[in-house]
Design a protein around this motif. Structure first.
Motif, PDB file in Angstrom:
ATOM      1  N   CYS A   1      -3.361  -9.367   2.834  1.00  0.00           N
ATOM      2  CA  CYS A   1      -1.728  -9.517   2.278  1.00  0.00           C
ATOM      3  C   CYS A   1      -1.696  -7.661   2.863  1.00  0.00           C
TER       4      CYS A   1
ATOM      5  N   GLY B   1       0.482  -6.009   1.124  1.00  0.00           N
ATOM      6  CA  GLY B   1       1.648  -4.984   0.318  1.00  0.00           C
ATOM      7  C   GLY B   1       3.421  -5.783   0.186  1.00  0.00           C
ATOM      8  N   ALA B   2       3.151  -6.163   1.152  1.00  0.00           N
ATOM      9  CA  ALA B   2       4.979  -7.206   0.964  1.00  0.00           C
ATOM     10  C   ALA B   2       6.254  -6.454   0.374  1.00  0.00           C
ATOM     11  N   GLY B   3       6.474  -6.871  -0.639  1.00  0.00           N
ATOM     12  CA  GLY B   3       6.745  -6.384  -1.669  1.00  0.00           C
ATOM     13  C   GLY B   3       7.016  -5.101  -1.983  1.00  0.00           C
ATOM     14  N   LEU B   4       6.510  -4.709  -2.031  1.00  0.00           N
ATOM     15  CA  LEU B   4       6.004  -3.185  -3.116  1.00  0.00           C
ATOM     16  C   LEU B   4       6.328  -2.689  -1.666  1.00  0.00           C
ATOM     17  N   SER B   5       6.486  -2.591  -0.406  1.00  0.00           N
ATOM     18  CA  SER B   5       7.481  -1.510   0.805  1.00  0.00           C
ATOM     19  C   SER B   5       7.691  -0.355  -0.030  1.00  0.00           C
ATOM     20  N   VAL B   6       8.949  -0.549  -0.717  1.00  0.00           N
ATOM     21  CA  VAL B   6       9.347   0.578  -1.017  1.00  0.00           C
ATOM     22  C   VAL B   6       9.325   0.977  -3.070  1.00  0.00           C
TER      23      VAL B   6
ATOM     24  N   LEU C   1       1.073  -9.560  -6.175  1.00  0.00           N
ATOM     25  CA  LEU C   1       2.298  -9.934  -5.194  1.00  0.00           C
ATOM     26  C   LEU C   1       2.120 -11.292  -4.416  1.00  0.00           C
TER      27      LEU C   1
ATOM     28  N   GLN D   1      13.118   9.826  -0.848  1.00  0.00           N
ATOM     29  CA  GLN D   1      12.115   8.818  -0.911  1.00  0.00           C
ATOM     30  C   GLN D   1      12.573   8.373   0.934  1.00  0.00           C
ATOM     31  N   ASP D   2      11.588   7.582   1.740  1.00  0.00           N
ATOM     32  CA  ASP D   2      11.879   7.161   2.875  1.00  0.00           C
ATOM     33  C   ASP D   2      13.254   8.248   3.690  1.00  0.00           C
TER      34      ASP D   2
ATOM     35  N   CYS E   1       0.924 -13.938   3.674  1.00  0.00           N
ATOM     36  CA  CYS E   1      -0.034 -14.796   2.728  1.00  0.00           C
ATOM     37  C   CYS E   1       1.083 -16.140   3.093  1.00  0.00           C
TER      38      CYS E   1
ATOM     39  N   CYS F   1       0.327 -13.146  -3.646  1.00  0.00           N
ATOM     40  CA  CYS F   1      -0.140 -13.557  -2.547  1.00  0.00           C
ATOM     41  C   CYS F   1      -0.789 -14.690  -2.784  1.00  0.00           C
TER      42      CYS F   1
ATOM     43  N   PHE G   1      13.396  -1.639  -8.228  1.00  0.00           N
ATOM     44  CA  PHE G   1      13.217  -2.386  -6.944  1.00  0.00           C
ATOM     45  C   PHE G   1      14.208  -3.804  -6.382  1.00  0.00           C
TER      46      PHE G   1
END
Lengths: 667, 191, 290
Positions: free
Chosen positions: C189, C191-196, B75, B149-150, C149, B77, B117
């Protein structure tokens, strides 16, 4: 007429592999004033030295140049050879064609030429040399030991037992240092205080040792054999001549909530206190910033009222004493890295995240829990305890890249002590490497793992946080494919880095000794002079030099004591005559010095005095500068400052230096 | 001056090091990165092991790294770097490995959705200069085939005024497309 | 001083309430924000995942436009945008070759010396001097300030003083009359950009954050990032499934929280746009005595 001999050394192949030594010898032989020139495989060997001696005699040489290694290596060797052959040793010069030539350049004609150039400058210099004679200085056979931990104690006892006087200065109210705080010691698990206190008492009772506790070195001047030291005796507020150490004062003192340094903040002491029951001397001092009498303008005064010996003296002031010593041993020890250093481990934030020294106090029978390992927050005996090694050591990001050396061993010891006291408890050690290279050390660590079932996990902890009274330790097992390991611990012990004593730097500056970037004192040579400093007469003992365990500290202390004892074995010292001198002229001038004394201002060693030149009638003719040869270190700063060239450095005179430069320019 | 006698052949490791100015030998394998990684439970190769594989350069290591899922899960982070005692910029290593994995067509099949994505996101930016969340969602669904999804979120988002049906755009969208094109051209056209 | 403003894409879409509440607070204190003309997307995590040059070029364009407009301070309320823009500024200022390359891509020159402010830096610098006279309510609740983060790492561009235990947002919340709590997941963190693309992972990471806040008695979680907000608020159904329990702590933007203390109406602050109802937060509020 000068008759100079030139001796070119091959140094095995160290020089001859890159420098054409035969050619250098041949060309040097043709220099003006050179009567003899030769090359040889090892000039420093017996046959090499014989060759020099024979040549001096046979060719009636007046001076020699040995082109070989650095003068720091063999200048003494060759000067002795010159002396044996009957000439003044200061007619021997060295041309460094190894460190300055063969080791730093590839084989080439230019390299050979550079070697020849250096030989030529030294030939030019040696022609200007004068006979010099060693300077004799008296030796004060008293040693100053700074620091009263195990290293200082050992050094002091060794010197005192050899029959010399020792002055020990300790800044705390008691000697004993860190070792007196330890519970048990690796790898034998014998009780630290049991082996320590007899030594402390011996120091106090030794007829040759003068002990100054609650005292600090204020300033140091002078030189080897003749140091002048000013010692600051901090006001104890207690007259030790009257005090019997009965303890009535500290039992009655109403300021009872002062964090106890000896117990690493895990307990309290009073404002008038003796740090621990076995303290030496076992007499109290008043901690003035924490004493009601001193902070509230004379209120309280209880200790004075209860003292049966009338020993309390609120009017005591800091005093200074001047002592003369011949040798100084620094044994100022170490500190542990504290406080805000580990935000990710919550050190300083969570009460149950402690450091190794705090664990020692918890495990010690004289500690705040009487030796039961209970966690500071609520006094519970931890069921799971995590030890983190390398907490701050070997951590470039936190500014400490070195290994603290003692942590692997004391962590194993801690885990073992915990297991011995809590058989059902679980102990984990996070480590990166196990460094247990001492005698019986690795066996000790194996015992912790194999017999006491301490769980060693190879990996570093990323973070520790507190939740529901537990400390969540987020670690990893790198021996299991990097498997994350989360432990819910009751207590965490960080083996925080060993750092230099907080006052190390200021002391080093007072002593004019060097130190590294971490403020550990520097030895004169990492291998061959590990206990000496670059300042003659000042030695190192213990962890002030680098992290050390007890056996190492004691060994080094004895080694530095032997250096002091060696120094005291004769009544006077011989010093190199490389010192500045003020010139002398026939009357009526006496000297060209006009007495402006600029030299006095710039001299870093306070070696310039004034001299009154008087006529027979005792009338002052002029006042001039004079160099104290005992203090002068031959740095030459005065020579550079002198406006009319009245002061010069023996062995490196202006005339000699100029000849060297001219020899280079006139190639 | 001496000429250096060391002539390293270019390896995958040396390419990584040169591209991002990191020396992988600085890592002494303490594992603090892995211990603190929020995704350590999901990763197929742990962060410290990725560096170990780079250090060791055993046969096939490039393939092993570039086709790992870990590099796509990361991520960025930066917990690893912020606590690394040796200050190894692991997140930059990860960035580089992802780009290289994409360039060499080695993307782990399980990372397909993640990649879709990112691509849909950049595509939206390329077209509008700004992200258009509705456009991104549609684009992502088409790329990932996660059509449902969503879906349940859409009506409520619209009701809350959180969905802009039409994209916000920069004044001149060609300007942004030009930046994209210049960069892809300079990299030999592959994107 | 003219204060520049870079809203970022989310604040024009899914996190409009963040934008609205920021403007409401600024307006109340008489502070004007100047939007950077023709700003474009920062590239977010997608760009640095896929293309390093693009990840620099996109923020660099915005920086150049801000300079052209003569702005010295720019407020960047989104953590991802802050990270990208501050990171780009850092890299460009330290590497002349990179700077030249990026200037070539965007056809604009830049010095990269604009100051980039996070929303809490903005509040402290421009709102705090006059805020006291506007505060009429005490939020009267335990608030868990969540930094995530991108404000705290990497250390080269961290917008906080203590990266393991930042306090800047806590100070703002204290100002608003809330009690900021000490908790363990301030900087973990979400999870940020992995949301979708990996909602499962986001549910797991964000779940841990929500759970710790709840365990320590938080009545609200306060954020300063649209992505964090989305993961902690909009992903709550997935989080509930993951945690196997119902935690209904609302998630507020820091500007909404401060706005409430200034007496700005909840709907003007966009509190109605959240998935987790915010009534409990509003109900805690007490009027301050004059």
């Amino acid at each position: 007429m000068a008759r100079i001999g030139v001796f070119i050394c091959h140094c095995g192949e160290n020089i001859s592999a890159t420098v054409d030594v035969a050619k250098v010898a041949e060309k040097a032989g043709k220099l003006s004033g050179v009567a003899f020139s030769v090359d040889y495989k090892y000039m420093c060997s017996d046959p090499g030295q014989t060759l020099i001696i024979e040549a001096i005699k046979e060719h009636k040489l007046t001076g020699i140049v040995v082109a070989a290694c650095s003068p720091r290596m063999h200048e003494g060797t060759f000067r002795k050879a010159a002396e044996k052959a009957g000439i003044n040793p200061y007619f021997c010069e060295m041309a460094n064609i190894r460190e300055h030539v063969s080791w730093v350049h590839p084989k080439s004609d230019a390299t050979t030429q550079k070697a020849l150039d250096i030989v030529r400058t030294m030939v030019a210099k040696v022609k200007k040399n004068a006979a010099l004679f060693p300077i004799k200085v008296p030796v004060t056979k008293t040693a100053l030991v700074i620091g009263g931990g195990i290293a200082g104690i050992q050094a002091a006892l060794d010197i005192a037992n050899a029959g010399h006087q020792v002055i020990m200065v300790e800044k705390k109210p008691s000697i004993g240092g860190h070792m007196s705080q330890l519970s048990e010691t690796f790898p034998t698990l014998d009780c630290s205080q049991c082996i320590m206190t007899p030594r402390m008492v011996e120091v106090a009772q030794h007829p040759n040792i003068t002990l100054h506790t609650y005292a600090e070195v204020e300033s140091v001047s002078g030189f080897v054999g003749n140091f002048d030291v000013k010692i600051k005796m901090k006001a104890k507020s207690v007259d030790y001549k009257k005090c019997t150490g009965c303890g009535a004062c500290w039992q009655k003192c109403p300021s009872k909530k002062i964090p106890d340094e000896f117990n690493e903040g895990m307990g309290f002491r009073t404002a008038i206190y003796s740090p621990f029951p076995q303290a030496v001397p076992n007499k109290p001092v008043i901690d003035r910033p924490n004493c009601t009498y001193f902070t509230k303008g004379g209120k309280c005064g209880l200790c004075k009222k209860v003292c049966p010996a009338d020993a309390i003296n609120y009017d005591a002031v800091d005093e200074f004493i001047d002592v003369k010593v011949g040798a100084i041993i620094t044994a100022t020890g170490f500190d542990l890295k504290h406080a805000d250093f580990f935000p990710e481990y919550g050190y300083g934030k969570f009460k149950d995240v402690i450091d190794g020294m705090q664990f020692e106090r918890l495990a010690s029978a004289s500690g705040p829990t009487a030796g039961e390992i209970r966690r500071p927050s609520d006094g519970k005996v931890p069921e799971k305890i995590v030890f983190v090694a390398c907490a701050g050591s070997r951590d470039k990001a936190k500014g400490i890249e070195y290994c603290s050396k003692i942590c692997c061993m004391y962590t194993a010891k801690h885990a073992m002590l915990y297991k011995h006291k809590n058989h059902e408890g679980k102990a984990y050690v996070f480590y990166m490497d196990i460094r247990a290279a001492g005698k019986d050390y690795d066996e000790f660590v194996r015992r912790a793992i194999e017999e006491d079932e301490v769980q060693y996990i190879r990996g570093r902890v990323s973070r520790i946080y507190e939740k529901n009274g537990k400390l969540i330790v987020k670690g990893v097992d790198t021996l299991m494919n990097g498997e994350p390991v989360d432990i819910e611990a009751d207590m965490v012990v960080l083996a925080t880095a060993v750092v230099a004593n907080i006052e190390a730097e200021s002391l080093a500056q007072k002593l004019h000794i060097s130190y590294n970037k971490h403020k550990f004192f520097a030895e004169a040579h990492p291998k061959l002079k590990p206990v000496e400093t670059n300042t003659a007469g000042i030695m190192l003992a213990g962890a002030c030099q680098s992290a050390k365990d007890i056996p190492e500290s004691v060994s080094q202390a004895s080694a530095s004591a032997s250096k002091a004892i060696g120094l005291f074995s004769s009544n006077e010292l011989t010093r190199e005559p490389i010192v500045a001198v003020v010139n002398r002229q026939a009357p009526p001038n006496f000297t060209s010095c006009t007495g402006c004394l600029l030299c006095q201002e710039v001299c870093p060693y306070h070696a310039i005095e004034t001299e009154d030149i008087k006529d027979r009638g005792g009338n002052l003719i002029k006042r001039a500068a004079r160099v104290n040869a005992g203090l002068c270190q031959g740095c030459g700063t005065c020579v550079a400052m002198c406006r009319n060239k009245s002061i010069d450095l023996q062995g490196f005179s202006n005339d000699q230096m100029l000849s060297e430069v001219m020899a280079l320019l006139n190639a | 001056m001496h000429e250096s006698t060391h002539h390293h052949a270019e390896t995958f490791k040396s390419k990584v090091e040169e591209a991002i100015g990191v020396t992988v030998s600085h890592c002494y394998q303490c594992g603090k990165c892995t211990a603190g990684c929020p995704l350590n439970e999901e990763m197929d190769i742990m962060p410290n092991q990725l560096l170990r594989i780079l250090q060791a350069e055993m046969p096939g290591y490039e393939e092993k790294i570039l086709s790992s899922l870990s590099i796509w899960l990361c991520l960025a982070c930066d917990t690893c770097y912020s606590r690394c005692p040796q200050e190894v910029l692991l997140s930059k290593v990860m960035d580089y490995l992802r780009q290289e994995s994409l360039r060499q067509n080695k993307v782990n099949p399980k990372a397909k959705d993640i990649l879709s994505f990112h691509k849909a996101f950049l595509n939206s930016v390329k077209m509008n200069g700004k992200l258009h969340e509705v456009g991104l969602t549609i684009d992502y669904k088409l790329r990932s085939l996660n059509l449902m999804q969503d879906v349940m979120l859409a009506p409520s988002m619209a009701a809350k005024g959180k969905l802009a049906i039409f994209p916000h755009q920069v004044q001149n969208t060609k300007e942004i497309a030009k930046i994209f094109k210049k960069i892809t051209d300079s990299e030999g056209g592959k994107q | 001083m003219r204060i520049g403003y870079y809203p970022g894409c989310s604040l024009e879409g899914s996190s409009k309430e963040y934008n609205d509440s920021l403007f409401a607070v600024a307006e109340k204190c008489g502070v004007t924000l100047e939007v950077i003309k023709d700003w474009s997307c920062c590239g977010a995590s997608a760009a640095h995942n896929l293309n390093h040059d693009l990840a620099l070029a996109l923020p660099a364009r915005t920086l150049a436009l801000a300079e052209k407009q003569g702005l010295e301070d720019i407020v960047v309320p989104c953590a991802a945008c802050y990270s990208r823009i501050a990171g780009t500024k850092n890299e460009i200022s330290n590497n002349i070759a990179v700077k030249a390359k990026i200037e070539g891509y965007i056809d604009l020159k830049l010095t990269a010396d604009v100051k980039i402010l996070t929303v809490f830096e903005f509040l402290q610098k421009y709102i705090f001097p006059t805020v006291d006279q506007h505060i009429v309510n005490k939020l009267n609740q335990k608030a868990a300030c969540y930094y995530g983060c991108l404000y705290t790492r990497p250390k080269e561009i961290a917008a906080v003083e203590q990266i393991e235990n930042p306090m800047e947002m806590d100070e703002v919340m204290a100002k608003a009359g809330a009690t900021p709590i000490d908790w363990a997941f301030k900087t973990e963190c979400c999870g940020a950009g992995l949301s979708v693309s990996r909602t499962d992972i986001v549910a797991k990471l964000s779940g841990k954050i929500i759970e710790d806040a709840a365990d320590r008695g938080a009545e609200s979680i306060v954020v300063a990032c649209p992505m964090c907000h989305m993961n902690l608020d909009m992903r709550r159904p997935e989080i509930k499934k993951q945690l196997k329990k119902d935690i209904n702590i609302p998630v507020l933007f820091i500007t909404q929280a401060l706005g409430l203390s200034m007496g700005i109406p909840a709907d003007k602050l966009g509190l109605n746009k959240h998935y987790v109802p915010t009534d409990k937060v509003v109900n805690c509020i007490v009027k301050m005595e004059a």
